[in-house]
Design a protein around this motif. Sequence first.
Motif, PDB file in Angstrom:
ATOM      1  N   LYS A   1      65.433  34.231  45.009  1.00  0.00           N
ATOM      2  CA  LYS A   1      66.291  35.206  45.679  1.00  0.00           C
ATOM      3  C   LYS A   1      67.269  34.422  46.559  1.00  0.00           C
ATOM      4  O   LYS A   1      66.841  33.692  47.457  1.00  0.00           O
ATOM      5  N   ILE A   2      68.577  34.530  46.281  1.00  0.00           N
ATOM      6  CA  ILE A   2      69.557  33.759  47.063  1.00  0.00           C
ATOM      7  C   ILE A   2      69.725  34.390  48.442  1.00  0.00           C
ATOM      8  O   ILE A   2      69.732  33.707  49.462  1.00  0.00           O
ATOM      9  N   GLY A   3      69.867  35.706  48.464  1.00  0.00           N
ATOM     10  CA  GLY A   3      70.037  36.380  49.753  1.00  0.00           C
ATOM     11  C   GLY A   3      70.717  37.718  49.572  1.00  0.00           C
ATOM     12  O   GLY A   3      71.145  38.077  48.472  1.00  0.00           O
ATOM     13  N   PRO A   4      70.819  38.507  50.657  1.00  0.00           N
ATOM     14  CA  PRO A   4      71.440  39.825  50.548  1.00  0.00           C
ATOM     15  C   PRO A   4      72.949  39.724  50.341  1.00  0.00           C
ATOM     16  O   PRO A   4      73.594  38.824  50.877  1.00  0.00           O
ATOM     17  N   VAL A   5      73.479  40.643  49.565  1.00  0.00           N
ATOM     18  CA  VAL A   5      74.932  40.706  49.342  1.00  0.00           C
ATOM     19  C   VAL A   5      75.442  41.969  50.034  1.00  0.00           C
ATOM     20  O   VAL A   5      75.177  43.083  49.557  1.00  0.00           O
ATOM     21  N   PRO A   6      76.149  41.819  51.162  1.00  0.00           N
ATOM     22  CA  PRO A   6      76.616  42.998  51.888  1.00  0.00           C
ATOM     23  C   PRO A   6      77.528  43.853  51.000  1.00  0.00           C
ATOM     24  O   PRO A   6      78.385  43.322  50.307  1.00  0.00           O
ATOM     25  N   GLY A   7      77.334  45.143  51.048  1.00  0.00           N
ATOM     26  CA  GLY A   7      78.170  46.043  50.238  1.00  0.00           C
ATOM     27  C   GLY A   7      77.972  45.835  48.758  1.00  0.00           C
ATOM     28  O   GLY A   7      78.876  46.062  47.952  1.00  0.00           O
ATOM     29  N   GLY A   8      76.787  45.385  48.395  1.00  0.00           N
ATOM     30  CA  GLY A   8      76.515  45.012  47.004  1.00  0.00           C
ATOM     31  C   GLY A   8      76.807  46.113  46.006  1.00  0.00           C
ATOM     32  O   GLY A   8      77.202  45.844  44.880  1.00  0.00           O
ATOM     33  N   GLU A   9      76.638  47.346  46.463  1.00  0.00           N
ATOM     34  CA  GLU A   9      76.852  48.452  45.515  1.00  0.00           C
ATOM     35  C   GLU A   9      78.321  48.592  45.112  1.00  0.00           C
ATOM     36  O   GLU A   9      78.644  49.220  44.107  1.00  0.00           O
ATOM     37  N   HIS A  10      79.229  48.023  45.927  1.00  0.00           N
ATOM     38  CA  HIS A  10      80.663  48.100  45.589  1.00  0.00           C
ATOM     39  C   HIS A  10      81.150  46.885  44.804  1.00  0.00           C
ATOM     40  O   HIS A  10      82.289  46.836  44.362  1.00  0.00           O
ATOM     41  N   VAL A  11      80.298  45.873  44.691  1.00  0.00           N
ATOM     42  CA  VAL A  11      80.718  44.649  44.003  1.00  0.00           C
ATOM     43  C   VAL A  11      80.877  44.938  42.516  1.00  0.00           C
ATOM     44  O   VAL A  11      79.972  45.473  41.888  1.00  0.00           O
ATOM     45  N   ASP A  12      82.033  44.629  41.978  1.00  0.00           N
ATOM     46  CA  ASP A  12      82.162  44.858  40.538  1.00  0.00           C
ATOM     47  C   ASP A  12      82.428  43.590  39.742  1.00  0.00           C
ATOM     48  O   ASP A  12      82.441  43.645  38.526  1.00  0.00           O
TER      49      ASP A  12
ATOM     50  N   MET B   1      78.884  32.590  48.503  1.00  0.00           N
ATOM     51  CA  MET B   1      77.637  32.204  49.161  1.00  0.00           C
ATOM     52  C   MET B   1      77.015  31.089  48.329  1.00  0.00           C
ATOM     53  O   MET B   1      77.061  31.140  47.087  1.00  0.00           O
ATOM     54  N   SER B   2      76.478  30.086  49.006  1.00  0.00           N
ATOM     55  CA  SER B   2      75.853  28.982  48.284  1.00  0.00           C
ATOM     56  C   SER B   2      74.702  29.517  47.437  1.00  0.00           C
ATOM     57  O   SER B   2      73.982  30.418  47.865  1.00  0.00           O
ATOM     58  N   VAL B   3      74.514  28.962  46.244  1.00  0.00           N
ATOM     59  CA  VAL B   3      73.417  29.435  45.393  1.00  0.00           C
ATOM     60  C   VAL B   3      72.058  29.064  45.980  1.00  0.00           C
ATOM     61  O   VAL B   3      71.023  29.540  45.527  1.00  0.00           O
ATOM     62  N   THR B   4      72.064  28.218  47.014  1.00  0.00           N
ATOM     63  CA  THR B   4      70.800  27.906  47.681  1.00  0.00           C
ATOM     64  C   THR B   4      70.582  28.805  48.891  1.00  0.00           C
ATOM     65  O   THR B   4      69.604  28.653  49.620  1.00  0.00           O
ATOM     66  N   GLY B   5      71.503  29.716  49.140  1.00  0.00           N
ATOM     67  CA  GLY B   5      71.348  30.666  50.245  1.00  0.00           C
ATOM     68  C   GLY B   5      72.338  30.388  51.364  1.00  0.00           C
ATOM     69  O   GLY B   5      73.232  29.569  51.228  1.00  0.00           O
ATOM     70  N   GLY B   6      72.173  31.091  52.483  1.00  0.00           N
ATOM     71  CA  GLY B   6      73.101  30.919  53.606  1.00  0.00           C
ATOM     72  C   GLY B   6      73.949  32.143  53.787  1.00  0.00           C
ATOM     73  O   GLY B   6      73.854  33.116  53.024  1.00  0.00           O
ATOM     74  N   ALA B   7      74.813  32.080  54.818  1.00  0.00           N
ATOM     75  CA  ALA B   7      75.626  33.250  55.145  1.00  0.00           C
ATOM     76  C   ALA B   7      76.797  33.380  54.178  1.00  0.00           C
ATOM     77  O   ALA B   7      77.403  32.374  53.811  1.00  0.00           O
ATOM     78  N   PRO B   8      77.138  34.614  53.779  1.00  0.00           N
ATOM     79  CA  PRO B   8      78.335  34.796  52.940  1.00  0.00           C
ATOM     80  C   PRO B   8      79.593  34.483  53.746  1.00  0.00           C
ATOM     81  O   PRO B   8      79.628  34.718  54.953  1.00  0.00           O
ATOM     82  N   GLU B   9      80.593  33.929  53.106  1.00  0.00           N
ATOM     83  CA  GLU B   9      81.872  33.696  53.788  1.00  0.00           C
ATOM     84  C   GLU B   9      82.998  34.244  52.929  1.00  0.00           C
ATOM     85  O   GLU B   9      82.961  34.169  51.709  1.00  0.00           O
ATOM     86  N   ARG B  10      84.016  34.786  53.637  1.00  0.00           N
ATOM     87  CA  ARG B  10      85.127  35.381  52.908  1.00  0.00           C
ATOM     88  C   ARG B  10      86.062  34.299  52.379  1.00  0.00           C
ATOM     89  O   ARG B  10      86.418  33.379  53.103  1.00  0.00           O
ATOM     90  N   VAL B  11      86.428  34.397  51.113  1.00  0.00           N
ATOM     91  CA  VAL B  11      87.326  33.422  50.488  1.00  0.00           C
ATOM     92  C   VAL B  11      88.762  33.940  50.502  1.00  0.00           C
ATOM     93  O   VAL B  11      89.708  33.184  50.708  1.00  0.00           O
TER      94      VAL B  11
END
Lengths: 347, 157
Positions: free
Chosen positions: A161-172, A193-203
Amino acid sequence: MITEDELAGALRTIADRAEDRDVLTGVETKRRRRTRKRLRRTLATACSLAAGWGVLVAWPTYSGVDTAQPATNTVERMWPDALFTMPGQSRPLAAISATQVLVWAERGALEVYDAASGRSRPVTALAQAPLSLAVDHERVVWLADGHAWAAPLQAGGKMTKIGPVPGGEHVDRIALAGRYLVWSSPLDGVWRMSVTGGAPERVATGLQIVQWPWATDEPLDTRANPTKVVNLQTGRSIKISAVPGAEGLRCGPTWCTGSRGQEHIVQKIDGSWSRTYRAGSPGYPYRDRFFVGLGEIYDASTDATVAFEGAKIDASGGRKWSEGNGVVFWPHPAGVRVVNLAAIPRA
Amino acid sequence: MVEFEEFVRARSHALLRYGLVLTGSADDAADLVQEALLKLGSSWRRVRNKDDPEGYVRTIMARQHVSWWRRRRREHLTAEVPSPVREDEPELGEIWQRLRALPAGQRAVLVLRYHEDLSDQEIAARLGISPATVRSQASRALATLRVRARAFTGRRR
């Protein structure tokens, strides 16, 4: 003046921006071209030697593009190396390479099927086929239960499990970019987000992924046109110039599809070329080249429309084909017939 | 024993990185990697038994790049190549432009020295030139790039 360390750092930064490519297919294409050249030279020599005796030697030909009669272009004729039959009832999900596809087996597992060897190898047990996934040569990532998950493609790896994806239901759309999982949604821009986990960052804001590293400012209104396609690794931006009357364009870095009046069209991103496209509105191109429409695959790089068996209307009046990322497939008496678009060499 | 396809799958991205800094273009990098792997493929049985097939590929890439550049330089000087540097990175962009303008032999020496971290002796072996030529190529390239070198001879090892 700069220092040696700054020079080393600059080279490292540039190297980090190398785009991943399917090198193996390119090597195979080069090898075939050389073989053909050698064959042609040999035959030419044979012809010149035999000419005095009136012997006719057929010149070797290879998959020419027949755009004048698209109905005669079949996958079997145009791209024989891309077509294979996979035994069993597994569902192809995505192309990995020229010979490998990621599949979901009905017993509840992700597997890699290799068309060259005709064998599958397990990746991980998974009760349901993921709806949103990305795969490269090393791993597969997918979204489920509001989280991102990953599993290595090599045998013996474990699903993590990499980690939670905020707003995942809207990700297409999701993609793999080296050691990052990248995703986008219509209103929230591109995140990683790194595949090893960590905080998501906006690109990026205001962009949606097309196919990594490319993204576009896709409007919410399906009839409106975007203005640009951007390379998120380098920052290079390509302006979209719609041909007169074009609406609802959806573009990769070279090609767009959309509609004009009652017609569907395909056009070059700079508006310098366009044509009507009869097989419906297919959306974004795969590998900046292939559009899968209603029962046809259109290769924009060669302007060839290619038919496939599964798209024929069957006795029940329906069509049984389906598609994944870079794969088109349909049921077959011997299993599942698959077209792997990643196996088609560059034009 | 590692098969050719496995080797390519495992190492292609690393080779594309190396190709990009050598050539300055993603397309040329892919072309160079494919050409080198084509050569590796035809002698894979022989090379895989040695310890370092990747070193073999990298050697082919460096030499092939210099050879191609001699043949193609007129095209390359005029060709528009997508830059891997963003507009908001002026310092990196300047270094990159100067690197791209260097002759291929000089650029290869810098890449092998500062990116691959090879000694001058190793660079000489990889490019098939003398250590003295490596030093003179490096010296000229660093001067062009206006790099403040710790020493022009025998930087490392």
